[in-house]
Design a protein around this motif. Structure first.
Motif, PDB file in Angstrom:
ATOM      1  N   HIS A  43       0.829  -1.205   0.000  1.00  0.00           N
ATOM      2  CA  HIS A  43       0.000   0.000   0.000  1.00  0.00           C
ATOM      3  C   HIS A  43       0.866   1.258   0.000  1.00  0.00           C
ATOM      4  O   HIS A  43       0.570   2.225  -0.710  1.00  0.00           O
ATOM      5  N   LEU A  44       1.919   1.238   0.776  1.00  0.00           N
ATOM      6  CA  LEU A  44       2.841   2.374   0.805  1.00  0.00           C
ATOM      7  C   LEU A  44       3.500   2.555  -0.557  1.00  0.00           C
ATOM      8  O   LEU A  44       3.547   3.665  -1.091  1.00  0.00           O
ATOM      9  N   ILE A  45       3.997   1.476  -1.124  1.00  0.00           N
ATOM     10  CA  ILE A  45       4.683   1.549  -2.423  1.00  0.00           C
ATOM     11  C   ILE A  45       3.729   2.041  -3.500  1.00  0.00           C
ATOM     12  O   ILE A  45       4.087   2.864  -4.350  1.00  0.00           O
ATOM     13  N   SER A  46       2.495   1.582  -3.491  1.00  0.00           N
ATOM     14  CA  SER A  46       1.502   2.020  -4.470  1.00  0.00           C
ATOM     15  C   SER A  46       1.253   3.524  -4.377  1.00  0.00           C
ATOM     16  O   SER A  46       1.204   4.228  -5.390  1.00  0.00           O
ATOM     17  N   THR A  47       1.121   4.031  -3.169  1.00  0.00           N
ATOM     18  CA  THR A  47       0.889   5.457  -2.969  1.00  0.00           C
ATOM     19  C   THR A  47       2.086   6.277  -3.416  1.00  0.00           C
ATOM     20  O   THR A  47       1.943   7.281  -4.114  1.00  0.00           O
ATOM     21  N   VAL A  48       3.271   5.849  -3.055  1.00  0.00           N
ATOM     22  CA  VAL A  48       4.482   6.570  -3.458  1.00  0.00           C
ATOM     23  C   VAL A  48       4.659   6.519  -4.973  1.00  0.00           C
ATOM     24  O   VAL A  48       5.034   7.516  -5.601  1.00  0.00           O
ATOM     25  N   HIS A  49       4.348   5.393  -5.574  1.00  0.00           N
ATOM     26  CA  HIS A  49       4.444   5.268  -7.033  1.00  0.00           C
ATOM     27  C   HIS A  49       3.508   6.254  -7.723  1.00  0.00           C
ATOM     28  O   HIS A  49       3.893   6.927  -8.690  1.00  0.00           O
ATOM     29  N   LYS A  50       2.278   6.370  -7.246  1.00  0.00           N
ATOM     30  CA  LYS A  50       1.329   7.338  -7.815  1.00  0.00           C
ATOM     31  C   LYS A  50       1.875   8.753  -7.695  1.00  0.00           C
ATOM     32  O   LYS A  50       1.768   9.555  -8.622  1.00  0.00           O
ATOM     33  N   PHE A  51       2.440   9.070  -6.549  1.00  0.00           N
ATOM     34  CA  PHE A  51       3.009  10.399  -6.319  1.00  0.00           C
ATOM     35  C   PHE A  51       4.157  10.679  -7.274  1.00  0.00           C
ATOM     36  O   PHE A  51       4.172  11.695  -7.966  1.00  0.00           O
ATOM     37  N   LEU A  52       5.122   9.763  -7.342  1.00  0.00           N
ATOM     38  CA  LEU A  52       6.299   9.979  -8.187  1.00  0.00           C
ATOM     39  C   LEU A  52       5.954   9.978  -9.673  1.00  0.00           C
ATOM     40  O   LEU A  52       6.610  10.652 -10.464  1.00  0.00           O
ATOM     41  N   SER A  53       4.922   9.248 -10.066  1.00  0.00           N
ATOM     42  CA  SER A  53       4.525   9.159 -11.474  1.00  0.00           C
ATOM     43  C   SER A  53       3.777  10.398 -11.955  1.00  0.00           C
ATOM     44  O   SER A  53       3.607  10.588 -13.160  1.00  0.00           O
ATOM     45  N   SER A  54       3.349  11.231 -11.038  1.00  0.00           N
ATOM     46  CA  SER A  54       2.543  12.391 -11.421  1.00  0.00           C
ATOM     47  C   SER A  54       3.378  13.543 -11.974  1.00  0.00           C
ATOM     48  O   SER A  54       2.832  14.475 -12.545  1.00  0.00           O
ATOM     49  N   SER A  55       4.699  13.473 -11.836  1.00  0.00           N
ATOM     50  CA  SER A  55       5.572  14.545 -12.327  1.00  0.00           C
ATOM     51  C   SER A  55       7.018  14.070 -12.297  1.00  0.00           C
ATOM     52  O   SER A  55       7.384  13.224 -11.500  1.00  0.00           O
ATOM     53  N   ASN A  56       7.830  14.676 -13.132  1.00  0.00           N
ATOM     54  CA  ASN A  56       9.265  14.381 -13.127  1.00  0.00           C
ATOM     55  C   ASN A  56       9.998  15.121 -12.022  1.00  0.00           C
ATOM     56  O   ASN A  56      11.189  14.913 -11.822  1.00  0.00           O
ATOM     57  N   HIS A  57       9.308  15.979 -11.298  1.00  0.00           N
ATOM     58  CA  HIS A  57       9.957  16.825 -10.294  1.00  0.00           C
ATOM     59  C   HIS A  57       9.570  16.450  -8.868  1.00  0.00           C
ATOM     60  O   HIS A  57       9.705  17.261  -7.958  1.00  0.00           O
ATOM     61  N   LYS A  58       9.110  15.238  -8.668  1.00  0.00           N
ATOM     62  CA  LYS A  58       8.704  14.777  -7.339  1.00  0.00           C
ATOM     63  C   LYS A  58       9.845  13.982  -6.692  1.00  0.00           C
ATOM     64  O   LYS A  58      10.615  13.317  -7.370  1.00  0.00           O
ATOM     65  N   ILE A  59       9.924  14.056  -5.368  1.00  0.00           N
ATOM     66  CA  ILE A  59      10.968  13.357  -4.613  1.00  0.00           C
ATOM     67  C   ILE A  59      10.317  12.653  -3.419  1.00  0.00           C
ATOM     68  O   ILE A  59       9.446  13.219  -2.760  1.00  0.00           O
ATOM     69  N   ALA A  60      10.766  11.447  -3.140  1.00  0.00           N
ATOM     70  CA  ALA A  60      10.331  10.723  -1.941  1.00  0.00           C
ATOM     71  C   ALA A  60      11.580  10.349  -1.146  1.00  0.00           C
ATOM     72  O   ALA A  60      12.479   9.701  -1.668  1.00  0.00           O
ATOM     73  N   LEU A  61      11.620  10.771   0.105  1.00  0.00           N
ATOM     74  CA  LEU A  61      12.753  10.483   0.987  1.00  0.00           C
ATOM     75  C   LEU A  61      12.254   9.684   2.187  1.00  0.00           C
ATOM     76  O   LEU A  61      11.269  10.050   2.820  1.00  0.00           O
ATOM     77  N   PHE A  62      12.962   8.593   2.487  1.00  0.00           N
ATOM     78  CA  PHE A  62      12.583   7.728   3.600  1.00  0.00           C
ATOM     79  C   PHE A  62      13.746   7.595   4.569  1.00  0.00           C
ATOM     80  O   PHE A  62      14.863   7.302   4.163  1.00  0.00           O
ATOM     81  N   ALA A  63      13.457   7.790   5.838  1.00  0.00           N
ATOM     82  CA  ALA A  63      14.415   7.501   6.898  1.00  0.00           C
ATOM     83  C   ALA A  63      13.992   6.166   7.493  1.00  0.00           C
ATOM     84  O   ALA A  63      12.845   6.004   7.916  1.00  0.00           O
ATOM     85  N   THR A  64      14.893   5.204   7.469  1.00  0.00           N
ATOM     86  CA  THR A  64      14.526   3.867   7.922  1.00  0.00           C
ATOM     87  C   THR A  64      15.470   3.364   8.998  1.00  0.00           C
ATOM     88  O   THR A  64      16.615   3.797   9.096  1.00  0.00           O
ATOM     89  N   THR A  65      14.953   2.460   9.770  1.00  0.00           N
ATOM     90  CA  THR A  65      15.742   1.750  10.767  1.00  0.00           C
ATOM     91  C   THR A  65      15.633   0.271  10.457  1.00  0.00           C
ATOM     92  O   THR A  65      14.565  -0.220  10.123  1.00  0.00           O
ATOM     93  N   HIS A  66      16.720  -0.426  10.561  1.00  0.00           N
ATOM     94  CA  HIS A  66      16.754  -1.852  10.246  1.00  0.00           C
ATOM     95  C   HIS A  66      16.326  -2.642  11.477  1.00  0.00           C
ATOM     96  O   HIS A  66      17.142  -3.206  12.190  1.00  0.00           O
ATOM     97  N   ARG A  67      14.995  -2.675  11.712  1.00  0.00           N
ATOM     98  CA  ARG A  67      14.467  -3.381  12.886  1.00  0.00           C
ATOM     99  C   ARG A  67      14.136  -4.830  12.587  1.00  0.00           C
ATOM    100  O   ARG A  67      14.375  -5.703  13.381  1.00  0.00           O
ATOM    101  N   ASN A  68      13.506  -5.046  11.439  1.00  0.00           N
ATOM    102  CA  ASN A  68      13.053  -6.381  11.068  1.00  0.00           C
ATOM    103  C   ASN A  68      13.611  -6.711   9.693  1.00  0.00           C
ATOM    104  O   ASN A  68      13.290  -6.052   8.707  1.00  0.00           O
ATOM    105  N   ARG A  69      14.445  -7.705   9.601  1.00  0.00           N
ATOM    106  CA  ARG A  69      15.123  -8.055   8.347  1.00  0.00           C
ATOM    107  C   ARG A  69      14.121  -8.329   7.215  1.00  0.00           C
ATOM    108  O   ARG A  69      14.303  -7.888   6.101  1.00  0.00           O
ATOM    109  N   ASN A  70      13.038  -9.060   7.492  1.00  0.00           N
ATOM    110  CA  ASN A  70      12.054  -9.395   6.463  1.00  0.00           C
ATOM    111  C   ASN A  70      11.367  -8.151   5.906  1.00  0.00           C
ATOM    112  O   ASN A  70      11.181  -8.013   4.702  1.00  0.00           O
TER     113      ASN A  70
END
Length: 75
Positions: A43-70
């Motif tokens: 669901h997250l990937i789908s939403t981000v994909h829609k956002f990034l696909s709407s323009s060539n000037h969009k950016i998505a930045l994620f801060a992640t922590t490696h809590r769960n390997r899977n």
């Protein structure tokens, strides 16, 4: 002049029309601590994909922590 606004985006229950209406004027998605459960990632990937696909000037930045390997590998 820059305008900064914070919007809550529930990517798990969002529709295409709502996603586009919320994100139409946004240039950046900045996300931190957003995914813990594997079943939420598509669901997250789908939403981000829609956002990034709407323009060539969009950016998505994620801060992640490696809590769960899977979860981290799937994302």
């Amino acid at each position: 002049m820059y305008l900064v606004a914070v919007k809550k985006l529930n990517y798990f229950v969002i529709s295409v029309s709502l996603a586009l209406s919320v994100m139409i004027n946004a240039d950046v998605i900045l996300a931190a601590d957003v995914v813990y459960a594997i079943e939420c990632i598509p669901h997250l990937i789908s939403t981000v994909h829609k956002f990034l696909s709407s323009s060539n000037h969009k950016i998505a930045l994620f801060a992640t922590t490696h809590r769960n390997r899977n979860t981290f590998q799937l994302f």
